[in-house]
Every structure is written in structure tokens, then in C-alpha cells.
Design a protein around this motif. Structure first.
Motif, PDB file in Angstrom:
ATOM      1  N   ASP A 145      36.387   9.633   4.913  1.00  0.00           N
ATOM      2  CA  ASP A 145      37.381   9.719   3.849  1.00  0.00           C
ATOM      3  C   ASP A 145      38.047   8.372   3.599  1.00  0.00           C
ATOM      4  O   ASP A 145      38.381   8.040   2.453  1.00  0.00           O
ATOM      5  N   ALA A 146      38.246   7.590   4.661  1.00  0.00           N
ATOM      6  CA  ALA A 146      38.967   6.322   4.522  1.00  0.00           C
ATOM      7  C   ALA A 146      38.075   5.189   4.052  1.00  0.00           C
ATOM      8  O   ALA A 146      38.596   4.196   3.504  1.00  0.00           O
ATOM      9  N   ASN A 147      36.764   5.287   4.240  1.00  0.00           N
ATOM     10  CA  ASN A 147      35.882   4.176   3.854  1.00  0.00           C
ATOM     11  C   ASN A 147      35.989   3.860   2.365  1.00  0.00           C
ATOM     12  O   ASN A 147      36.189   2.705   1.967  1.00  0.00           O
ATOM     13  N   ALA A 148      35.840   4.894   1.532  1.00  0.00           N
ATOM     14  CA  ALA A 148      35.895   4.670   0.083  1.00  0.00           C
ATOM     15  C   ALA A 148      37.287   4.221  -0.348  1.00  0.00           C
ATOM     16  O   ALA A 148      37.432   3.365  -1.238  1.00  0.00           O
ATOM     17  N   ARG A 149      38.323   4.775   0.268  1.00  0.00           N
ATOM     18  CA  ARG A 149      39.691   4.420  -0.108  1.00  0.00           C
ATOM     19  C   ARG A 149      40.001   2.972   0.268  1.00  0.00           C
ATOM     20  O   ARG A 149      40.792   2.302  -0.411  1.00  0.00           O
ATOM     21  N   THR A 150      39.399   2.485   1.342  1.00  0.00           N
ATOM     22  CA  THR A 150      39.566   1.068   1.697  1.00  0.00           C
ATOM     23  C   THR A 150      38.950   0.174   0.633  1.00  0.00           C
ATOM     24  O   THR A 150      39.528  -0.859   0.254  1.00  0.00           O
ATOM     25  N   THR A 151      37.779   0.564   0.120  1.00  0.00           N
ATOM     26  CA  THR A 151      37.128  -0.205  -0.946  1.00  0.00           C
ATOM     27  C   THR A 151      37.979  -0.223  -2.209  1.00  0.00           C
ATOM     28  O   THR A 151      38.144  -1.263  -2.858  1.00  0.00           O
ATOM     29  N   VAL A 152      38.534   0.938  -2.572  1.00  0.00           N
ATOM     30  CA  VAL A 152      39.388   1.012  -3.761  1.00  0.00           C
ATOM     31  C   VAL A 152      40.636   0.159  -3.585  1.00  0.00           C
ATOM     32  O   VAL A 152      41.047  -0.554  -4.507  1.00  0.00           O
ATOM     33  N   ALA A 153      41.239   0.211  -2.404  1.00  0.00           N
ATOM     34  CA  ALA A 153      42.442  -0.586  -2.152  1.00  0.00           C
ATOM     35  C   ALA A 153      42.156  -2.076  -2.262  1.00  0.00           C
ATOM     36  O   ALA A 153      42.998  -2.854  -2.733  1.00  0.00           O
ATOM     37  N   ALA A 154      40.962  -2.483  -1.868  1.00  0.00           N
ATOM     38  CA  ALA A 154      40.613  -3.898  -1.945  1.00  0.00           C
ATOM     39  C   ALA A 154      40.454  -4.369  -3.379  1.00  0.00           C
ATOM     40  O   ALA A 154      40.520  -5.575  -3.658  1.00  0.00           O
ATOM     41  N   ALA A 155      40.249  -3.432  -4.319  1.00  0.00           N
ATOM     42  CA  ALA A 155      40.037  -3.812  -5.717  1.00  0.00           C
ATOM     43  C   ALA A 155      41.246  -3.559  -6.597  1.00  0.00           C
ATOM     44  O   ALA A 155      41.250  -3.938  -7.771  1.00  0.00           O
ATOM     45  N   SER A 156      42.287  -2.940  -6.060  1.00  0.00           N
ATOM     46  CA  SER A 156      43.346  -2.446  -6.941  1.00  0.00           C
ATOM     47  C   SER A 156      44.682  -3.135  -6.810  1.00  0.00           C
ATOM     48  O   SER A 156      45.559  -2.901  -7.647  1.00  0.00           O
ATOM     49  N   GLU A 157      44.899  -3.941  -5.798  1.00  0.00           N
ATOM     50  CA  GLU A 157      46.232  -4.492  -5.585  1.00  0.00           C
ATOM     51  C   GLU A 157      46.199  -5.998  -5.362  1.00  0.00           C
ATOM     52  O   GLU A 157      46.417  -6.481  -4.260  1.00  0.00           O
ATOM     53  N   PRO A 158      45.899  -6.773  -6.395  1.00  0.00           N
ATOM     54  CA  PRO A 158      45.975  -8.226  -6.240  1.00  0.00           C
ATOM     55  C   PRO A 158      47.433  -8.667  -6.219  1.00  0.00           C
ATOM     56  O   PRO A 158      48.308  -7.961  -6.753  1.00  0.00           O
ATOM     57  N   PRO A 159      47.798  -9.821  -5.648  1.00  0.00           N
ATOM     58  CA  PRO A 159      46.854 -10.705  -4.952  1.00  0.00           C
ATOM     59  C   PRO A 159      46.646 -10.337  -3.485  1.00  0.00           C
ATOM     60  O   PRO A 159      45.903 -10.995  -2.778  1.00  0.00           O
ATOM     61  N   SER A 160      47.308  -9.289  -3.010  1.00  0.00           N
ATOM     62  CA  SER A 160      47.238  -8.920  -1.593  1.00  0.00           C
ATOM     63  C   SER A 160      46.160  -7.858  -1.356  1.00  0.00           C
ATOM     64  O   SER A 160      46.408  -6.830  -0.732  1.00  0.00           O
ATOM     65  N   ARG A 161      44.972  -8.074  -1.915  1.00  0.00           N
ATOM     66  CA  ARG A 161      43.916  -7.071  -1.788  1.00  0.00           C
ATOM     67  C   ARG A 161      43.494  -6.875  -0.339  1.00  0.00           C
ATOM     68  O   ARG A 161      43.260  -5.745   0.101  1.00  0.00           O
ATOM     69  N   LEU A 162      43.381  -7.964   0.391  1.00  0.00           N
ATOM     70  CA  LEU A 162      42.975  -7.872   1.792  1.00  0.00           C
ATOM     71  C   LEU A 162      44.013  -7.089   2.598  1.00  0.00           C
ATOM     72  O   LEU A 162      43.668  -6.262   3.446  1.00  0.00           O
ATOM     73  N   THR A 163      45.285  -7.333   2.318  1.00  0.00           N
ATOM     74  CA  THR A 163      46.344  -6.612   3.021  1.00  0.00           C
ATOM     75  C   THR A 163      46.292  -5.121   2.726  1.00  0.00           C
ATOM     76  O   THR A 163      46.426  -4.281   3.617  1.00  0.00           O
ATOM     77  N   ALA A 164      46.090  -4.761   1.443  1.00  0.00           N
ATOM     78  CA  ALA A 164      46.029  -3.350   1.064  1.00  0.00           C
ATOM     79  C   ALA A 164      44.844  -2.655   1.726  1.00  0.00           C
ATOM     80  O   ALA A 164      44.976  -1.536   2.251  1.00  0.00           O
ATOM     81  N   ALA A 165      43.694  -3.305   1.730  1.00  0.00           N
ATOM     82  CA  ALA A 165      42.511  -2.707   2.357  1.00  0.00           C
ATOM     83  C   ALA A 165      42.701  -2.576   3.860  1.00  0.00           C
ATOM     84  O   ALA A 165      42.328  -1.556   4.466  1.00  0.00           O
ATOM     85  N   PHE A 166      43.300  -3.596   4.463  1.00  0.00           N
ATOM     86  CA  PHE A 166      43.537  -3.541   5.906  1.00  0.00           C
ATOM     87  C   PHE A 166      44.482  -2.404   6.259  1.00  0.00           C
ATOM     88  O   PHE A 166      44.280  -1.701   7.253  1.00  0.00           O
ATOM     89  N   ASN A 167      45.530  -2.201   5.445  1.00  0.00           N
ATOM     90  CA  ASN A 167      46.490  -1.139   5.734  1.00  0.00           C
ATOM     91  C   ASN A 167      45.838   0.233   5.688  1.00  0.00           C
ATOM     92  O   ASN A 167      46.112   1.102   6.530  1.00  0.00           O
ATOM     93  N   VAL A 168      44.962   0.464   4.709  1.00  0.00           N
ATOM     94  CA  VAL A 168      44.275   1.757   4.624  1.00  0.00           C
ATOM     95  C   VAL A 168      43.383   1.951   5.847  1.00  0.00           C
ATOM     96  O   VAL A 168      43.382   3.023   6.480  1.00  0.00           O
ATOM     97  N   ALA A 169      42.607   0.929   6.187  1.00  0.00           N
ATOM     98  CA  ALA A 169      41.706   1.042   7.332  1.00  0.00           C
ATOM     99  C   ALA A 169      42.483   1.212   8.640  1.00  0.00           C
ATOM    100  O   ALA A 169      42.097   2.014   9.510  1.00  0.00           O
ATOM    101  N   PHE A 170      43.579   0.466   8.776  1.00  0.00           N
ATOM    102  CA  PHE A 170      44.358   0.537  10.008  1.00  0.00           C
ATOM    103  C   PHE A 170      45.017   1.906  10.151  1.00  0.00           C
ATOM    104  O   PHE A 170      45.055   2.480  11.252  1.00  0.00           O
TER     105      PHE A 170
END
Length: 245
Positions: A154-179
Motif C-alpha cells: 500500500d505504501a509503495n505507490a503512495r511513496t511514488t506519488v509523494a515524490a511527484a506531488s510536493e516540490p521542492p521537498s519531494r524527497l522529504t515527502a517520499a521519505f516521510n511516507v516510506a518511514f
């Protein structure tokens, strides 16, 4: 005289054992409450993180997006992410169904062997308690593995979406979902295992009421770890083969 002294010593030792048992039971009551409270905190924290993860939609492009949203430019890619996620989810559930069917068959077959061997080595009562603990540990491990796999998928796809949806902190958003997904698995699985183990100990303590029998009780409860590790071995080996095949 020696016989009389021996009888007095045995009476005093039994009385001392009853007193220590009563003290230990009073102490265990406070420990039980503390452990159950920790289990509740772990489950609540896992549920909170899971709810936060669900705020990131697998395909947010379906809903209204502002004109300056970065999701406008990647709507086609997000639709592919949703399709891939659905395919992985279907495959993961099919794999779990097949694997855990074999695990249940193994648990039932090995429990019969375990009951026979422990009965021959000690007694039928100890063999029965050990076998029950083995089955409880095995099914607890199955529940933990099922929870972990479903949360990860469930979290894999949401991590991908987070990485594309919240610039400029895309890496932070994706990391937060995965973490947070890792926190859900870690806290939920530890709380589940700890809670079930404590419940098993409390149930067994009804039968092993005397403190002198607690060593035997712990030998029986050791079956819990055997059952859990047996299913975990299947999950580790089978999951590795499945993800690499």
C-alpha cells in the motif's frame, strides 16, 4: 530426629514458596498493566501513521487539482502507477494466500509431531501446552506477515506519488511516507507479538499457579517462539524467491 528436621524444612520451604508466589503475582499485576499499556500505545501509534499515509492518494489526479499543481504534468504517469499498484497488490495477495496455506499445513503437521515428542520426553500436559503455544506463535507470525506485506504494498505507490506531488521537498515527502509505513509495520508487529505472548503467559499461569512450576511453564511457552520463527522462515525464504523470480 533427622526425619523430623527434614519435614520441618520442607514445610518451611513450601510456605516460603507460597509467600514468594503471592508477592510475585502482585508484582506481575503491575507489570502486566504496564505491558498492555505499551501494547495499546504501539497499536494506536501504528494506526495513526497508517491514517497519515492514507492522505496520500494513489492517483490524486482524479480529483480537482489547482492549475499550478505539479500533478497536472504527470497525470498519465500517475495513472500507470495506479495500474502497477493494482497488479502488485493482486499478485502479493495471491502469493500470501498460497504461502500461508502451506504454512498452516506445516503448522498442523508439525504440531502433531511436537505433541508426541514432548509427551514422550516429559508429560502429556506439558506436551499439550507446548503445542498450543507453538500454534499460537505460528498464527501470530502469519498475522504479522500479512499485515507487513499489505502495508508495504500500500505504501509503495503512495511513496511514488509523494515524490511527484510536493516540490521542492519531494524527497522529504517520499521519505516521510516510506518511514511512516515502516513505523506502522514495526510498532504493529511488535505490539501484536508482545500482547499475544503476555496473554499466553497469563493464561498458562492459571494452570501453573505455583511459583515452583514457572520454570516448566516457560519451557512450554518456548513453543511460541518456535512457531513464530518457523513461519518467519517460510516468509523470508518464500518472499525472497517470489520477489526475485
Amino acid at each position: 530426629l533427622v526425619t523430623k528436621i527434614g519435614r520441618v524444612a520442607r514445610v518451611r520451604w513450601r510456605a516460603r514458596g507460597r509467600i514468594l508466589g503471592a508477592v510475585d503475582k502482585r508484582r506481575m499485576t503491575g507489570v502486566d498493566v504496564f505491558i498492555f499499556a505499551a501494547v495499546g500505545v504501539g497499536i494506536c501509534f501504528a494506526a495513526y501513521n497508517f491514517a497519515v499515509i492514507q492522505r496520500t492518494k494513489v492517483n490524486p489526479g482524479r480529483t480537482y487539482q489547482p492549475a499550478n499543481s505539479p500533478l497536472i504534468a504527470v497525470q498519465a504517469e500517475l495513472a500507470k502507477v495506479e495500474q502497477i499498484h493494482a497488479t502488485i497488490d493482486t499478485g502479493a495477495k495471491a502469493f500470501l494466500r498460497a504461502e500461508y496455506t502451506i504454512c498452516v499445513q506445516f503448522l498442523l503437521a508439525f504440531s502433531v509431531l511436537l505433541l508426541i515428542l514432548t509427551t514422550v520426553g516429559s508429560s502429556f500436559a506439558e506436551g499439550l501446552f507446548t503445542t498450543v503455544a507453538f500454534l499460537v506463535g505460528g498464527f501470530t507470525s502469519i498475522a504479522s506477515g500479512l499485515c507487513g506485506m499489505l502495508v508495504a504494498v500500500d505504501a509503495n505507490a503512495r511513496t511514488t506519488v509523494a515524490a511527484a506531488s510536493e516540490p521542492p521537498s519531494r524527497l522529504t515527502a517520499a521519505f516521510n511516507v516510506a518511514f511512516r509505513a515502516g513505523a506502522v509495520m514495526g510498532f504493529a508487529l511488535c505490539a501484536l507479538g508482545l500482547g499475544v505472548l503476555l496473554a499466553l503467559l497469563l493464561a498458562y499461569r492459571v494452570h501453573f499457579s505455583d511459583v515452583s512450576e514457572w520454570a516448566t511453564m516457560m519451557d512450554c511457552v518456548a513453543g511460541f517462539g518456535l512457531g513464530g520463527s518457523s513461519v518467519a522462515m517460510f516468509g523470508r525464504v518464500g518472499g525472497g524467491i517470489y520477489t526475485k523470480a
